[in-house]
Design a protein around this motif. Structure first.
Motif: not given
Length: 376
Positions: A220-223, A243-245, A266-270, A274-278
């Motif tokens: 997550l940190h690298e993303w 949020a990362l922790l 929610e905006g960030m999630a949209q 996909r990148e965060i979940m990856a």
């Protein structure tokens, strides 16, 4: 606050000629680190006793013409809390300072505890300095009139503040103490962090994570670093550490879980879900034997005699600090007291040779420290 905005290279060269005969200059810098990923010198303020200048490094290009003024010990350069200014001038402009006067250091030698420029200026000059642009994005262009006014004010009062503080220091016989610290500050240079850990492990709270959580945090940190670099935004403006922790400790199952994460809208999630979940899934996929782990701390045998000497040194420091009206931590740090305790100096010369000890500290507290260091 009247000022001249310098944005042409030829005007900068002419300004150097104009300022060559000045006895002192107030100096400050503004950088963009609070808002931007690429922290950089974004504005340089200079003030004589009568004129104020704002130098735009983006427009003038090289600041090398100022090197002559900054390196001339006959022209005093007045900063407030010069540490970061000196570092960024070294890193981004290759400029080094001789003839430095730091009003924060001067105030500390007068026993002040609240060392912000606003506090010191109000106490010694009766001025209330503006604060509304402290968190401004100094890399934006054009700068607003309010931002330029604020920036010019930061240095305009430094010459008068220096006069008042110097007068007080001389009255207390401490001017030479401050000058020793000024000389040390002049030697400050930009250095990168060298704590031996990868960047994600420096996140506050990372030590509480299990190895699997550390692996997720690393991804997550690298993303986040990649997005911040791409957008030239400070990392916390992309997504906060909390949020990362949270996601590292309790991995979300899919994108629908992301809006429940603290600070993840929610905006960030949209937009980035996909990148965060990856990134989370990459952390979950790391084989057990390859998970990152905190290195085991070295075990130290307690040295009871040394601990007793350090406590005695702390007591001596506290007594001297009270007599001088100084903050004990400013008078001498705990780390330096430990070095003294290990070395057990017997003479002022041996005390001065201990790593971290200044000449002024030997003069101010040497007798008491030497007595405490001899404790068995």
């Amino acid at each position: 606050m009247d000022h001249e905005y310098i944005e042409r290279p030829d005007r900068l060269i002419a300004l150097v000629d104009e300022l060559r005969g000045e006895p002192l200059l107030g100096v400050d810098t503004e950088a963009a680190g609070y808002h931007r990923y690429f922290d950089k010198l974004s504005l340089l303020q200079l003030s004589s006793r009568t004129r104020n200048y704002l130098v735009d490094p983006f427009s003038v290009g090289e600041l090398a013409p100022l090197g002559e003024l900054f390196a001339d010990p006959g022209i005093e350069k007045i900063f407030h809390d010069a540490d970061y200014d000196v570092r960024i001038l070294d890193r981004d402009a290759g400029l080094h300072i001789s003839g430095l006067f730091d009003t924060q250091i001067a105030a500390a030698f007068l026993g002040e505890r609240q060392l912000g420029l606003g506090n010191i200026a109000e106490k010694y000059l009766g001025l209330k300095l503006p604060k509304e642009f402290q968190r401004a994005d100094w890399a934006e262009r054009p700068l607003s009139a309010g931002m330029m006014e604020y920036a010019a004010t930061d240095t305009a009062h430094l010459p008068a503040l220096r006069d008042r503080l110097k007068q007080e220091l001389e009255a207390k016989g401490r001017m030479h103490w401050a000058e020793e610290e000024f000389l040390r500050r002049e030697q400050t240079r930009w250095t990168e962090s060298e704590d031996g850990r990868e960047a994600y492990m420096r996140t506050k709270g990372a030590r509480d994570l299990a190895p699997r959580g550390l692996a997720i945090l690393r991804e997550l940190h690298e993303w986040r670093e990649g997005v911040a670099r791409e957008r030239d935004q400070a990392t916390f403006r992309i997504l906060g550490n909390q949020a990362l922790l949270e996601m590292s400790a309790s991995p979300p199952a899919d994108v629908r879980d992301l809006p429940r994460v603290t600070g993840l809208s929610e905006g960030m999630a949209q937009r980035r879900g996909r990148e965060i979940m990856a990134a989370v899934k990459r952390g979950l996929a790391v084989p057990e034997e390859e998970l990152p782990r905190w290195p085991r701390s070295q075990r130290w045998e307690r040295d009871l005699e040394l601990e007793a000497r350090v406590e005695s040194l702390k007591d001596a420091r506290t007594r001297v600090a009270e007599q001088l009206g100084l903050d004990p931590g400013f008078l001498i740090s705990r780390a330096t007291l430990e070095e003294i305790g290990k070395a057990q100096p017997k003479t002022p010369e041996e005390l001065e040779a201990v790593p971290g000890v200044r000449r002024w500290q030997v003069e101010a507290a040497g007798e008491a420290l030497l007595k405490a260091a001899r404790r068995k």
